[in-house]
Structure formats: C-alpha cells, structure tokens
Design a protein around this motif. Sequence first.
Motif, PDB file in Angstrom:
ATOM      1  N   GLY A  60      33.612 -47.782  22.646  1.00  0.00           N
ATOM      2  CA  GLY A  60      33.232 -47.883  24.045  1.00  0.00           C
ATOM      3  C   GLY A  60      33.816 -46.757  24.876  1.00  0.00           C
ATOM      4  O   GLY A  60      34.554 -45.901  24.379  1.00  0.00           O
ATOM      5  N   VAL A  61      33.486 -46.749  26.153  1.00  0.00           N
ATOM      6  CA  VAL A  61      33.966 -45.703  27.054  1.00  0.00           C
ATOM      7  C   VAL A  61      34.582 -46.344  28.285  1.00  0.00           C
ATOM      8  O   VAL A  61      34.249 -47.479  28.650  1.00  0.00           O
ATOM      9  CB  VAL A  61      32.809 -44.763  27.475  1.00  0.00           C
ATOM     10  CG1 VAL A  61      32.269 -44.014  26.269  1.00  0.00           C
ATOM     11  CG2 VAL A  61      31.683 -45.537  28.151  1.00  0.00           C
ATOM     12  N   PRO A  62      35.490 -45.636  28.950  1.00  0.00           N
ATOM     13  CA  PRO A  62      36.142 -46.186  30.146  1.00  0.00           C
ATOM     14  C   PRO A  62      35.127 -46.507  31.241  1.00  0.00           C
ATOM     15  O   PRO A  62      34.163 -45.773  31.449  1.00  0.00           O
ATOM     16  CB  PRO A  62      37.087 -45.060  30.585  1.00  0.00           C
ATOM     17  CG  PRO A  62      37.317 -44.254  29.352  1.00  0.00           C
ATOM     18  CD  PRO A  62      36.025 -44.308  28.586  1.00  0.00           C
ATOM     19  N   ALA A  63      35.357 -47.603  31.955  1.00  0.00           N
ATOM     20  CA  ALA A  63      34.419 -48.050  32.987  1.00  0.00           C
ATOM     21  C   ALA A  63      34.257 -47.019  34.097  1.00  0.00           C
ATOM     22  O   ALA A  63      33.191 -46.901  34.694  1.00  0.00           O
ATOM     23  CB  ALA A  63      34.897 -49.386  33.558  1.00  0.00           C
ATOM     24  N   GLY A  64      35.291 -46.253  34.383  1.00  0.00           N
ATOM     25  CA  GLY A  64      35.234 -45.289  35.479  1.00  0.00           C
ATOM     26  C   GLY A  64      34.724 -43.921  35.082  1.00  0.00           C
ATOM     27  O   GLY A  64      34.617 -43.025  35.934  1.00  0.00           O
ATOM     28  N   ASP A  65      34.385 -43.735  33.829  1.00  0.00           N
ATOM     29  CA  ASP A  65      33.918 -42.436  33.337  1.00  0.00           C
ATOM     30  C   ASP A  65      32.393 -42.395  33.456  1.00  0.00           C
ATOM     31  O   ASP A  65      31.672 -42.807  32.558  1.00  0.00           O
ATOM     32  CB  ASP A  65      34.351 -42.239  31.882  1.00  0.00           C
ATOM     33  CG  ASP A  65      34.128 -40.821  31.376  1.00  0.00           C
ATOM     34  OD1 ASP A  65      33.220 -40.137  31.895  1.00  0.00           O
ATOM     35  OD2 ASP A  65      34.854 -40.404  30.455  1.00  0.00           O
ATOM     36  N   GLU A  66      31.896 -41.869  34.578  1.00  0.00           N
ATOM     37  CA  GLU A  66      30.467 -41.936  34.866  1.00  0.00           C
ATOM     38  C   GLU A  66      29.624 -41.174  33.848  1.00  0.00           C
ATOM     39  O   GLU A  66      28.564 -41.646  33.438  1.00  0.00           O
ATOM     40  CB  GLU A  66      30.194 -41.406  36.278  1.00  0.00           C
ATOM     41  CG  GLU A  66      30.738 -42.295  37.389  1.00  0.00           C
ATOM     42  CD  GLU A  66      30.344 -41.799  38.755  1.00  0.00           C
ATOM     43  OE1 GLU A  66      29.553 -40.824  38.844  1.00  0.00           O
ATOM     44  OE2 GLU A  66      30.807 -42.389  39.749  1.00  0.00           O
ATOM     45  N   GLN A  67      30.087 -40.002  33.436  1.00  0.00           N
ATOM     46  CA  GLN A  67      29.288 -39.207  32.499  1.00  0.00           C
ATOM     47  C   GLN A  67      29.210 -39.878  31.139  1.00  0.00           C
ATOM     48  O   GLN A  67      28.135 -39.945  30.526  1.00  0.00           O
ATOM     49  CB  GLN A  67      29.871 -37.804  32.355  1.00  0.00           C
ATOM     50  CG  GLN A  67      28.941 -36.833  31.645  1.00  0.00           C
ATOM     51  CD  GLN A  67      29.418 -35.405  31.741  1.00  0.00           C
ATOM     52  OE1 GLN A  67      30.553 -35.085  31.377  1.00  0.00           O
ATOM     53  NE2 GLN A  67      28.553 -34.518  32.215  1.00  0.00           N
ATOM     54  N   ALA A  68      30.331 -40.409  30.662  1.00  0.00           N
ATOM     55  CA  ALA A  68      30.329 -41.108  29.380  1.00  0.00           C
ATOM     56  C   ALA A  68      29.511 -42.392  29.473  1.00  0.00           C
ATOM     57  O   ALA A  68      28.798 -42.761  28.533  1.00  0.00           O
ATOM     58  CB  ALA A  68      31.758 -41.415  28.946  1.00  0.00           C
ATOM     59  N   GLN A  69      29.589 -43.078  30.609  1.00  0.00           N
ATOM     60  CA  GLN A  69      28.790 -44.283  30.800  1.00  0.00           C
ATOM     61  C   GLN A  69      27.298 -43.951  30.797  1.00  0.00           C
ATOM     62  O   GLN A  69      26.481 -44.700  30.253  1.00  0.00           O
ATOM     63  CB  GLN A  69      29.159 -44.959  32.129  1.00  0.00           C
ATOM     64  CG  GLN A  69      30.492 -45.684  32.122  1.00  0.00           C
ATOM     65  CD  GLN A  69      30.445 -46.974  31.324  1.00  0.00           C
ATOM     66  OE1 GLN A  69      29.384 -47.519  31.063  1.00  0.00           O
ATOM     67  NE2 GLN A  69      31.603 -47.468  30.925  1.00  0.00           N
ATOM     68  N   PHE A  70      26.947 -42.809  31.375  1.00  0.00           N
ATOM     69  CA  PHE A  70      25.555 -42.370  31.384  1.00  0.00           C
ATOM     70  C   PHE A  70      25.061 -42.136  29.961  1.00  0.00           C
ATOM     71  O   PHE A  70      23.971 -42.592  29.582  1.00  0.00           O
ATOM     72  CB  PHE A  70      25.421 -41.091  32.209  1.00  0.00           C
ATOM     73  CG  PHE A  70      24.066 -40.448  32.136  1.00  0.00           C
ATOM     74  CD1 PHE A  70      23.007 -40.943  32.870  1.00  0.00           C
ATOM     75  CD2 PHE A  70      23.845 -39.346  31.315  1.00  0.00           C
ATOM     76  CE1 PHE A  70      21.745 -40.360  32.803  1.00  0.00           C
ATOM     77  CE2 PHE A  70      22.599 -38.755  31.234  1.00  0.00           C
ATOM     78  CZ  PHE A  70      21.545 -39.265  31.981  1.00  0.00           C
ATOM     79  N   VAL A  71      25.846 -41.424  29.167  1.00  0.00           N
ATOM     80  CA  VAL A  71      25.478 -41.162  27.778  1.00  0.00           C
ATOM     81  C   VAL A  71      25.319 -42.474  27.016  1.00  0.00           C
ATOM     82  O   VAL A  71      24.381 -42.648  26.223  1.00  0.00           O
ATOM     83  CB  VAL A  71      26.531 -40.257  27.106  1.00  0.00           C
ATOM     84  CG1 VAL A  71      26.331 -40.206  25.598  1.00  0.00           C
ATOM     85  CG2 VAL A  71      26.481 -38.854  27.691  1.00  0.00           C
ATOM     86  N   SER A  72      26.214 -43.411  27.264  1.00  0.00           N
ATOM     87  CA  SER A  72      26.145 -44.714  26.612  1.00  0.00           C
ATOM     88  C   SER A  72      24.855 -45.440  26.991  1.00  0.00           C
ATOM     89  O   SER A  72      24.211 -46.079  26.151  1.00  0.00           O
ATOM     90  CB  SER A  72      27.360 -45.555  27.014  1.00  0.00           C
ATOM     91  OG  SER A  72      27.314 -46.834  26.430  1.00  0.00           O
ATOM     92  N   GLY A  73      24.455 -45.315  28.256  1.00  0.00           N
ATOM     93  CA  GLY A  73      23.227 -45.939  28.707  1.00  0.00           C
ATOM     94  C   GLY A  73      21.997 -45.320  28.067  1.00  0.00           C
ATOM     95  O   GLY A  73      21.057 -46.022  27.676  1.00  0.00           O
ATOM     96  N   VAL A  74      21.991 -43.986  27.961  1.00  0.00           N
ATOM     97  CA  VAL A  74      20.873 -43.301  27.312  1.00  0.00           C
ATOM     98  C   VAL A  74      20.769 -43.755  25.858  1.00  0.00           C
ATOM     99  O   VAL A  74      19.673 -44.051  25.361  1.00  0.00           O
ATOM    100  CB  VAL A  74      21.037 -41.772  27.387  1.00  0.00           C
ATOM    101  CG1 VAL A  74      19.963 -41.072  26.554  1.00  0.00           C
ATOM    102  CG2 VAL A  74      20.969 -41.294  28.833  1.00  0.00           C
TER     103      VAL A  74
END
Length: 276
Positions: A60-74
């Motif tokens: 997983g990725v940190p909740a506050g890491d917007e770029q990593a969260q974006f990649v996870s969403g893609v």
Amino acid sequence: MQWFGKGSNNVEDGRGGGGRVALGGGVGIIIVILGLIFGQDLTGLVSQMPAVEQSEVKNGVPAGDEQAQFVSGVLESTEQVWAAEFSKMGLTYEQPKLRLFTTAVQSACGNANAAVGPFYCPGDQKIYIDLSFYDELKTRFNAAGDFAQAYVIAHEVGHHVQNLLGTAAKMEKARRGLTQTEYNRLSVKLELQADFFAGLWANRAQYLKNFRLEAGDIEEALNAANSIGDDQLQKQSGGEVVPDSFTHGSSAQRMYWFKKGFETGDIRQGDTFNSN
C-alpha cells in the motif's frame, strides 16, 4: 481524470533510503539513447548493473501521498477493466504488482536504474516505477497532465496482458532466429500493441462507476505517446532518425494505436503484428 475508488491492493512501496547503484543517474538514459542512435537494443546492459541495496517494502501507499495514491487508483481501474476483458474471453485475469522505488531497484529481470524509466518484468509479473519519472515526462518530454501519467501505467499493464496471453513468450522464442533489425521491427509491434491496450483501457474505464474522464484527458495521453516516439527521441538526442533502429514505434504510430484502442474498445482490433 478523477478516480473515486480505494486504490489497488497490489502496490508495493519500496521507496526510502537504501536504494543505490554504482552507475550515475544519467548513465541509464545514455544507454537508451545510444541504442536508439546506433540501432541496438542496449537496455540489457541495465541488468548487468551491480546489486542494489533493498529498502523495506511496504504494502500500500501512505494516505497523504497524492501521487502514489493516484498511481494506485489507476492500477485499480486497470484491474477492473482487464478482469472484465479476460472474462469475455473465458479467461481469468491475474493481477500484476506495481512496485514503487527510488533511484534503483532489483527485479527478476535484473537490476535497473531509474533513468531507464518505468518497465514491466514478466519474470515476477511486476511493474516498476520511480515516480520522479513523471517530473521528467513533464519537463523533458513536455507531456504534462494526470492522464499522461495514467497512460504510462496503462501501457506497462498492457505488457502484462501480453505476458498472460502468451505474446511475450512468442516474442522471446522468435528473437533467436531474427537479425537485430528484424527483431526491432517485431519489438515495435509489441510496443504498439501495448499502446493499443492502453487506449482500450481508457475506453472501458470511462464506464466504471469510480472513474471519470475529463476534458483534455485523451489529448494528454496522445501528447505523451507523441513525445516518446522513437523518432522524437532520436531527434532530441541530436542523432539521425533511423527507422530500422526503432524499438517502440514512431510518434505517429504510437498515437494511432492508442487512439484506435480508445475509439474501438475492442481487443480484436489490436493485432499490430499482422498490420502494416
């Protein structure tokens, strides 16, 4: 684009201290450019790099890491799209892992420097990306925008699809009986199909409940495809444009096949191997 899902469970975060490699950051990209200029695929040299110190890998990725969260969403959206596509073919989609790293990483395909860019390794069925590549995509290749970033992930997932469908294995088998020029042409067809698959993903993803295409998204992806065509890279490096040395396809080809995938949404239209 907007994504309202929770993100994929298949992201491994290996960023942080500890990643290092003996070759400097600029060497990897020099290897790629020299290969384009001289008509040789030199990226295999990357696997000869000294061993990489490994950072702790977290799921997983940190909740506050917007770029990593974006990649996870893609990645999550690709999982949903390809699960449905494989189901139509009577197959089960095996989800790939996506590994985030910094500077350098060790994969089943060997050690790699971040300068070679994102890549897929069929040996461990993982996509590898140093998120600093997105800064380079924006500044060096003039391909800004979140959908340009999504296109990069979707293209690498396209290689995973090829691996599951046996295309990658056929490529490796064919390589032994081909000249370098002949193999380069086959490699172009492989890469263009991955672009088609990225376009197909964009087509199908727009119907997902957690996904929303926005104005200009497809143009961002096409701009990214244009910016990283082999002819563009060769011009940028100051060398002569040598079509026989292409391994990923020209800008026009890459845009054409992404657009075809998006406009048709039909995997049967993506046979780049039997197309001129």
